[in-house]
Enzyme design. Structure first.
Site, PDB file in Angstrom:
ATOM      1  N   LYS A  94       5.593  13.310  23.872  1.00  0.00           N
ATOM      2  CA  LYS A  94       6.988  13.329  24.274  1.00  0.00           C
ATOM      3  C   LYS A  94       7.296  14.596  25.059  1.00  0.00           C
ATOM      4  O   LYS A  94       8.325  14.711  25.714  1.00  0.00           O
ATOM      5  CB  LYS A  94       7.888  13.297  23.022  1.00  0.00           C
ATOM      6  CG  LYS A  94       7.573  12.168  22.071  1.00  0.00           C
ATOM      7  CD  LYS A  94       8.309  12.389  20.742  1.00  0.00           C
ATOM      8  CE  LYS A  94       7.770  11.460  19.677  1.00  0.00           C
ATOM      9  NZ  LYS A  94       8.135  11.896  18.326  1.00  0.00           N
TER      10      LYS A  94
ATOM     11  N   GLU B  93       2.039  17.140  32.224  1.00  0.00           N
ATOM     12  CA  GLU B  93       1.913  17.688  30.868  1.00  0.00           C
ATOM     13  C   GLU B  93       2.887  18.841  30.661  1.00  0.00           C
ATOM     14  O   GLU B  93       3.241  19.541  31.612  1.00  0.00           O
ATOM     15  CB  GLU B  93       0.485  18.215  30.639  1.00  0.00           C
ATOM     16  CG  GLU B  93      -0.390  17.299  29.817  1.00  0.00           C
ATOM     17  CD  GLU B  93      -0.010  17.221  28.333  1.00  0.00           C
ATOM     18  OE1 GLU B  93       1.164  17.444  27.974  1.00  0.00           O
ATOM     19  OE2 GLU B  93      -0.907  16.911  27.532  1.00  0.00           O
ATOM     20  N   ASP B  94       3.302  19.023  29.420  1.00  0.00           N
ATOM     21  CA  ASP B  94       4.125  20.183  29.085  1.00  0.00           C
ATOM     22  C   ASP B  94       3.243  21.428  28.996  1.00  0.00           C
ATOM     23  O   ASP B  94       3.563  22.476  29.547  1.00  0.00           O
ATOM     24  CB  ASP B  94       4.898  19.957  27.778  1.00  0.00           C
ATOM     25  CG  ASP B  94       4.016  19.440  26.634  1.00  0.00           C
ATOM     26  OD1 ASP B  94       2.803  19.220  26.828  1.00  0.00           O
ATOM     27  OD2 ASP B  94       4.551  19.249  25.522  1.00  0.00           O
TER      28      ASP B  94
ATOM     29  N   ASP C 204      -3.830  23.302  26.335  1.00  0.00           N
ATOM     30  CA  ASP C 204      -4.451  24.327  25.488  1.00  0.00           C
ATOM     31  C   ASP C 204      -5.970  24.123  25.538  1.00  0.00           C
ATOM     32  O   ASP C 204      -6.638  24.602  26.449  1.00  0.00           O
ATOM     33  CB  ASP C 204      -3.873  24.201  24.077  1.00  0.00           C
ATOM     34  CG  ASP C 204      -4.428  25.244  23.128  1.00  0.00           C
ATOM     35  OD1 ASP C 204      -4.999  26.237  23.595  1.00  0.00           O
ATOM     36  OD2 ASP C 204      -4.267  25.080  21.900  1.00  0.00           O
TER      37      ASP C 204
ATOM     38  N   LYS D 260      -2.507  27.408  28.881  1.00  0.00           N
ATOM     39  CA  LYS D 260      -3.067  28.468  28.051  1.00  0.00           C
ATOM     40  C   LYS D 260      -4.587  28.475  28.280  1.00  0.00           C
ATOM     41  O   LYS D 260      -5.334  27.922  27.475  1.00  0.00           O
ATOM     42  CB  LYS D 260      -2.753  28.214  26.566  1.00  0.00           C
ATOM     43  CG  LYS D 260      -1.276  28.254  26.240  1.00  0.00           C
ATOM     44  CD  LYS D 260      -0.990  28.514  24.765  1.00  0.00           C
ATOM     45  CE  LYS D 260      -1.169  27.284  23.910  1.00  0.00           C
ATOM     46  NZ  LYS D 260      -0.567  27.464  22.548  1.00  0.00           N
TER      47      LYS D 260
ATOM     48  N   PHE E 228       1.709  30.389  20.191  1.00  0.00           N
ATOM     49  CA  PHE E 228       2.352  29.087  20.019  1.00  0.00           C
ATOM     50  C   PHE E 228       3.792  29.154  20.494  1.00  0.00           C
ATOM     51  O   PHE E 228       4.582  29.943  20.007  1.00  0.00           O
ATOM     52  CB  PHE E 228       2.287  28.623  18.563  1.00  0.00           C
ATOM     53  CG  PHE E 228       2.541  27.149  18.438  1.00  0.00           C
ATOM     54  CD1 PHE E 228       1.537  26.237  18.704  1.00  0.00           C
ATOM     55  CD2 PHE E 228       3.796  26.672  18.116  1.00  0.00           C
ATOM     56  CE1 PHE E 228       1.774  24.866  18.637  1.00  0.00           C
ATOM     57  CE2 PHE E 228       4.052  25.309  18.047  1.00  0.00           C
ATOM     58  CZ  PHE E 228       3.035  24.411  18.300  1.00  0.00           C
TER      59      PHE E 228
ATOM     60  N   ASP F 162       7.143  21.227  21.067  1.00  0.00           N
ATOM     61  CA  ASP F 162       7.627  21.156  19.693  1.00  0.00           C
ATOM     62  C   ASP F 162       6.732  21.895  18.702  1.00  0.00           C
ATOM     63  O   ASP F 162       5.581  22.216  18.984  1.00  0.00           O
ATOM     64  CB  ASP F 162       7.688  19.695  19.242  1.00  0.00           C
ATOM     65  CG  ASP F 162       6.281  19.120  18.985  1.00  0.00           C
ATOM     66  OD1 ASP F 162       5.436  19.194  19.895  1.00  0.00           O
ATOM     67  OD2 ASP F 162       6.030  18.641  17.863  1.00  0.00           O
TER      68      ASP F 162
ATOM     69  N   ARG G  42      12.280  20.810  20.591  1.00  0.00           N
ATOM     70  CA  ARG G  42      12.063  20.268  21.945  1.00  0.00           C
ATOM     71  C   ARG G  42      13.310  20.434  22.808  1.00  0.00           C
ATOM     72  O   ARG G  42      13.239  20.447  24.029  1.00  0.00           O
ATOM     73  CB  ARG G  42      11.741  18.764  21.878  1.00  0.00           C
ATOM     74  CG  ARG G  42      10.412  18.423  21.229  1.00  0.00           C
ATOM     75  CD  ARG G  42      10.087  16.960  21.504  1.00  0.00           C
ATOM     76  NE  ARG G  42       9.069  16.413  20.624  1.00  0.00           N
ATOM     77  CZ  ARG G  42       7.755  16.488  20.846  1.00  0.00           C
ATOM     78  NH1 ARG G  42       7.310  17.137  21.890  1.00  0.00           N
ATOM     79  NH2 ARG G  42       6.896  15.939  20.019  1.00  0.00           N
TER      80      ARG G  42
HETATM   81  P1  IMP Z   1      -4.785  20.243  24.169  1.00  0.00           P
HETATM   82  O1  IMP Z   1      -5.426  18.914  23.962  1.00  0.00           O
HETATM   83  O2  IMP Z   1      -5.323  21.264  23.209  1.00  0.00           O
HETATM   84  O3  IMP Z   1      -4.845  20.728  25.580  1.00  0.00           O
HETATM   85  O4  IMP Z   1      -3.302  20.102  23.720  1.00  0.00           O
HETATM   86  C1  IMP Z   1      -2.273  19.686  24.525  1.00  0.00           C
HETATM   87  C2  IMP Z   1      -1.086  19.307  23.661  1.00  0.00           C
HETATM   88  O5  IMP Z   1      -1.012  20.142  22.516  1.00  0.00           O
HETATM   89  C3  IMP Z   1       0.218  19.529  24.393  1.00  0.00           C
HETATM   90  O6  IMP Z   1       0.625  18.380  25.072  1.00  0.00           O
HETATM   91  C4  IMP Z   1       1.149  19.878  23.254  1.00  0.00           C
HETATM   92  O7  IMP Z   1       1.690  18.711  22.691  1.00  0.00           O
HETATM   93  C5  IMP Z   1       0.287  20.554  22.233  1.00  0.00           C
HETATM   94  N1  IMP Z   1       0.355  22.028  22.291  1.00  0.00           N
HETATM   95  C6  IMP Z   1      -0.610  22.902  22.659  1.00  0.00           C
HETATM   96  N2  IMP Z   1      -0.194  24.177  22.592  1.00  0.00           N
HETATM   97  C7  IMP Z   1       1.093  24.123  22.191  1.00  0.00           C
HETATM   98  C8  IMP Z   1       2.113  25.116  21.951  1.00  0.00           C
HETATM   99  O8  IMP Z   1       1.935  26.339  22.095  1.00  0.00           O
HETATM  100  N3  IMP Z   1       3.318  24.640  21.542  1.00  0.00           N
HETATM  101  C9  IMP Z   1       3.586  23.326  21.364  1.00  0.00           C
HETATM  102  N4  IMP Z   1       2.686  22.361  21.587  1.00  0.00           N
HETATM  103  C10 IMP Z   1       1.447  22.755  21.987  1.00  0.00           C
HETATM  104 MG    MG Z   2       2.115  17.050  24.280  1.00  0.00          MG
END
Ligand code: IMP
Ligand code: MG
Length: 181
Positions: free
Chosen positions: A44, A99-100, A103, A131, A153, A160, A166
């Site tokens: 979301k 994407e928001d 990570d 990140k 974070f 969220d 959010r």
């Molecule tokens: P990834 O698969 O580790 O790249 O994660 C991506 C998803 O993790 C994002 O779409 C977020 O929903 C969540 N996420 C990663 N870091 C954060 C953060 O610092 N705050 C909130 N959500 C995060």
């Molecule tokens: Mg996400």
């Protein structure tokens, strides 16, 4: 504007996000001139970003949404499953995933693997926040990045912590006491 009591400090202000969306929207409009990309928002978290971004895109475009899950709390579980698929036929289409935050990159890496099988014409990624220190995959390199931030974070503007925050209009660092209690 009053700072939310669970937020340690504002990292990116509402005004900065607005200006960044304008800048990114311009770039996308130029890059996709004469094409009709499909912006696919990852639910979301990408909703506020996508809503602001698309207002600044001047080429023709479509939108759709994908819901995948991978996160519980503040750490990636590394498992991704599609909870709600898109409804658009993407064969031979230009796809831009929205994407928001990225990570580890695991979520998008899995999503992109799946979409390669759907024979899209092109596939790029835009993320409001990146990140890069957290990256554990090497096949996720977003073409458009709003901000690079350290491995903290963050919440707000779609991001969220257990579905909360959010709605904050800025991106802020969550107080450790919130997730350590
Ligand atoms: P990834 O698969 O580790 O790249 O994660 C991506 C998803 O993790 C994002 O779409 C977020 O929903 C969540 N996420 C990663 N870091 C954060 C953060 O610092 N705050 C909130 N959500 C995060
Ligand atoms: Mg996400």
């Amino acid at each position: 504007m009053q700072l939310h009591p669970d937020v340690e400090k504002v990292l990116i202000s509402e005004e900065d996000i607005f200006n960044k969306c304008k800048e990114l929207g311009k770039r996308i409009s130029t890059d996709y001139e004469g094409k009709t990309p499909i912006l696919i928002g990852l639910l979301k978290g990408a909703v506020p970003f996508m809503a602001e971004l698309m207002k600044h895109i001047t080429c023709s475009m479509e939108i759709d949404f994908l819901d995948v899950s991978s996160y519980v709390g503040t750490r990636s579980t590394g498992k991704v499953n599609i909870r709600r698929d898109i409804v658009t036929d993407v064969k031979n289409r230009d796809i831009l995933f929205v994407e928001d935050i990225i990570d580890t990159g695991l979520t998008l890496s899995e999503v992109m693997k799946e979409f390669r099988n759907r024979h899209v014409r092109s596939m790029e990624v835009i993320t409001l926040v990146d990140k890069p220190e957290g990256r554990t995959v090497d096949d996720v390199n977003p073409k458009y990045i709003g901000y690079n931030i350290p491995n903290k974070f963050v919440v707000g503007f779609g991001l969220d912590y257990n579905e909360m925050y959010r709605n904050l209009p800025y991106i802020g660092i969550l107080k450790k006491s919130v997730y350590e209690k």
